[in-house]
Design a protein around this motif. Structure first.
Motif, PDB file in Angstrom:
ATOM      1  N   LYS A  69       1.810   2.522  -0.016  1.00 29.44           N
ATOM      2  CA  LYS A  69       1.547   3.739  -0.794  1.00 29.44           C
ATOM      3  C   LYS A  69       1.429   3.427  -2.280  1.00 29.44           C
ATOM      4  O   LYS A  69       0.567   3.969  -2.975  1.00 29.44           O
ATOM      5  CB  LYS A  69       2.650   4.761  -0.547  1.00 29.44           C
ATOM      6  N   LEU A  70       2.305   2.552  -2.751  1.00 24.18           N
ATOM      7  CA  LEU A  70       2.240   2.163  -4.163  1.00 24.18           C
ATOM      8  C   LEU A  70       1.030   1.270  -4.430  1.00 24.18           C
ATOM      9  O   LEU A  70       0.423   1.339  -5.508  1.00 24.18           O
ATOM     10  CB  LEU A  70       3.531   1.468  -4.572  1.00 24.18           C
ATOM     11  N   GLN A  71       0.673   0.448  -3.450  1.00 30.57           N
ATOM     12  CA  GLN A  71      -0.514  -0.394  -3.608  1.00 30.57           C
ATOM     13  C   GLN A  71      -1.774   0.458  -3.730  1.00 30.57           C
ATOM     14  O   GLN A  71      -2.704   0.129  -4.471  1.00 30.57           O
ATOM     15  CB  GLN A  71      -0.651  -1.364  -2.432  1.00 30.57           C
ATOM     16  N   ALA A  72      -1.814   1.571  -3.009  1.00 29.62           N
ATOM     17  CA  ALA A  72      -2.966   2.475  -3.101  1.00 29.62           C
ATOM     18  C   ALA A  72      -3.106   3.046  -4.506  1.00 29.62           C
ATOM     19  O   ALA A  72      -4.221   3.193  -5.024  1.00 29.62           O
ATOM     20  CB  ALA A  72      -2.825   3.602  -2.078  1.00 29.62           C
ATOM     21  N   ILE A  73      -1.980   3.359  -5.136  1.00 31.41           N
ATOM     22  CA  ILE A  73      -2.013   3.840  -6.523  1.00 31.41           C
ATOM     23  C   ILE A  73      -2.519   2.736  -7.447  1.00 31.41           C
ATOM     24  O   ILE A  73      -3.355   2.981  -8.335  1.00 31.41           O
ATOM     25  CB  ILE A  73      -0.607   4.308  -6.959  1.00 31.41           C
ATOM     26  N   LEU A  74      -2.039   1.525  -7.241  1.00 33.92           N
ATOM     27  CA  LEU A  74      -2.499   0.394  -8.036  1.00 33.92           C
ATOM     28  C   LEU A  74      -4.005   0.192  -7.897  1.00 33.92           C
ATOM     29  O   LEU A  74      -4.722  -0.015  -8.880  1.00 33.92           O
ATOM     30  CB  LEU A  74      -1.770  -0.879  -7.623  1.00 33.92           C
ATOM     31  N   ASP A  75      -4.493   0.245  -6.666  1.00 35.93           N
ATOM     32  CA  ASP A  75      -5.910  -0.016  -6.411  1.00 35.93           C
ATOM     33  C   ASP A  75      -6.815   1.003  -7.099  1.00 35.93           C
ATOM     34  O   ASP A  75      -7.781   0.644  -7.788  1.00 35.93           O
ATOM     35  CB  ASP A  75      -6.191  -0.006  -4.904  1.00 35.93           C
ATOM     36  N   ASP A  76      -6.505   2.269  -6.928  1.00 33.04           N
ATOM     37  CA  ASP A  76      -7.368   3.294  -7.514  1.00 33.04           C
ATOM     38  C   ASP A  76      -7.170   3.400  -9.022  1.00 33.04           C
ATOM     39  O   ASP A  76      -8.119   3.704  -9.761  1.00 33.04           O
ATOM     40  CB  ASP A  76      -7.114   4.648  -6.847  1.00 33.04           C
ATOM     41  N   GLY A  77      -5.953   3.143  -9.491  1.00 35.31           N
ATOM     42  CA  GLY A  77      -5.724   3.114 -10.937  1.00 35.31           C
ATOM     43  C   GLY A  77      -6.502   1.997 -11.605  1.00 35.31           C
ATOM     44  O   GLY A  77      -7.051   2.166 -12.704  1.00 35.31           O
ATOM     45  N   LYS A  78      -6.566   0.852 -10.943  1.00 29.43           N
ATOM     46  CA  LYS A  78      -7.344  -0.279 -11.458  1.00 29.43           C
ATOM     47  C   LYS A  78      -8.817   0.075 -11.549  1.00 29.43           C
ATOM     48  O   LYS A  78      -9.479  -0.192 -12.568  1.00 29.43           O
ATOM     49  CB  LYS A  78      -7.147  -1.486 -10.537  1.00 29.43           C
ATOM     50  N   LYS A 131      -7.498  15.007  -0.616  1.00 33.69           N
ATOM     51  CA  LYS A 131      -7.360  15.104   0.829  1.00 33.69           C
ATOM     52  C   LYS A 131      -8.009  13.924   1.546  1.00 33.69           C
ATOM     53  O   LYS A 131      -7.689  13.645   2.705  1.00 33.69           O
ATOM     54  CB  LYS A 131      -7.969  16.412   1.326  1.00 33.69           C
ATOM     55  N   ASN A 132      -8.897  13.214   0.836  1.00 30.98           N
ATOM     56  CA  ASN A 132      -9.534  12.020   1.404  1.00 30.98           C
ATOM     57  C   ASN A 132      -8.749  10.743   1.118  1.00 30.98           C
ATOM     58  O   ASN A 132      -9.188   9.649   1.471  1.00 30.98           O
ATOM     59  CB  ASN A 132     -10.949  11.872   0.850  1.00 30.98           C
ATOM     60  N   GLY A 133      -7.595  10.888   0.450  1.00 31.04           N
ATOM     61  CA  GLY A 133      -6.749   9.724   0.207  1.00 31.04           C
ATOM     62  C   GLY A 133      -7.051   8.961  -1.061  1.00 31.04           C
ATOM     63  O   GLY A 133      -6.552   7.851  -1.246  1.00 31.04           O
ATOM     64  N   ILE A 134      -7.843   9.536  -1.949  1.00 30.98           N
ATOM     65  CA  ILE A 134      -8.196   8.863  -3.197  1.00 30.98           C
ATOM     66  C   ILE A 134      -7.245   9.310  -4.300  1.00 30.98           C
ATOM     67  O   ILE A 134      -7.024  10.506  -4.506  1.00 30.98           O
ATOM     68  CB  ILE A 134      -9.644   9.191  -3.599  1.00 30.98           C
ATOM     69  N   TRP A 135      -6.677   8.351  -5.013  1.00 29.64           N
ATOM     70  CA  TRP A 135      -5.806   8.649  -6.143  1.00 29.64           C
ATOM     71  C   TRP A 135      -6.659   8.766  -7.398  1.00 29.64           C
ATOM     72  O   TRP A 135      -7.139   7.766  -7.938  1.00 29.64           O
ATOM     73  CB  TRP A 135      -4.751   7.566  -6.322  1.00 29.64           C
ATOM     74  N   LYS A 136      -6.839   9.991  -7.881  1.00 26.87           N
ATOM     75  CA  LYS A 136      -7.640  10.222  -9.077  1.00 26.87           C
ATOM     76  C   LYS A 136      -6.708  10.377 -10.283  1.00 26.87           C
ATOM     77  O   LYS A 136      -5.687  11.050 -10.203  1.00 26.87           O
ATOM     78  CB  LYS A 136      -8.514  11.456  -8.915  1.00 26.87           C
TER      79      LYS A 136
END
Length: 213
Positions: free
Chosen positions: A81-90, A196-201
């Protein structure tokens, strides 16, 4: 006022001596925390191509030109879950650089990864460069990431950026302006919301010079 290399911040402040340190209008969770430690010509545009993550959502991944390169140190986390934030934040950070290099405040990837206050003020930030025919060149380093999940379901991501090897280039005159060494380290505090699609904006960005040491 000389315009300097500043990673995608937010609001452009008139009090900035050399250029674009920004400060968001809102405060993210733990916004007072501090992290310790710590372009190319327009004929060489950054490009974006669609890709899909394990969540199935298609994302426009950004590629920067060789004239402006960013490295990310320790940008991994054992928690998916935290990696997903890292990925989209990057990707949001890269997309903001790409918007400057392409001279497009409405760059597809930048608008994809940004919303709310981060989109509004980030667009102003990009225009601060494009209106003066400036692009980014050189190198930047992003490090000391701190991703977090908040009780309300939002995410926060703090990180440091070293701008010491980055510069701006005037595409009309060819003049290059570097970043002063004593002003090179910038702390970023960002807030993100999951679609809802799982993208961290990214919804909010704050920056502070001198907070990364």
């Amino acid at each position: 006022m000389n315009r300097r290399f500043l990673p995608v911040a937010v609001a452009i402040t008139a009090s900035t001596a050399l250029l674009l340190t920004g400060c968001g209008s809102g405060g993210g969770d733990d916004a007072s925390d501090k992290i310790k430690g710590a372009g190319g010509d327009k004929d060489t545009p950054a490009s974006a191509s669609a890709s899909a993550k394990p969540d199935g959502a298609k994302r426009p991944e950004v590629k920067l030109p060789k004239s402006f390169q960013i490295t990310f140190d320790s940008w991994t986390n054992s928690d998916p879950k935290l990696q997903a934030i890292l990925d989209d934040g990057k990707q949001r950070l890269l997309a903001s650089y790409a918007a400057v290099i392409d001279g497009n405040p409405r760059h597809d990837a930048f608008t994809f990864y940004s919303e709310g206050d981060a989109l509004r003020t980030g667009t102003e930030w990009v225009k601060g460069f494009t209106d003066k025919n400036l692009v980014l060149i050189g190198k930047g380093r992003v490090f000391k990431p701190q991703p977090r999940m908040s009780p309300d379901g939002s995410g926060t991501l703090f990180y440091c950026v070293d701008e010491g090897k980055g510069s701006t280039k005037d595409t009309k005159t060819g003049k290059v302006t570097g970043t002063p060494a004593d002003d090179a380290l910038v702390l970023y505090r960002t807030k993100l919301a999951k679609t809802k699609n799982g993208i961290w904006k990214t919804t909010m960005v704050q920056t502070e010079r001198g907070a990364c040491k």
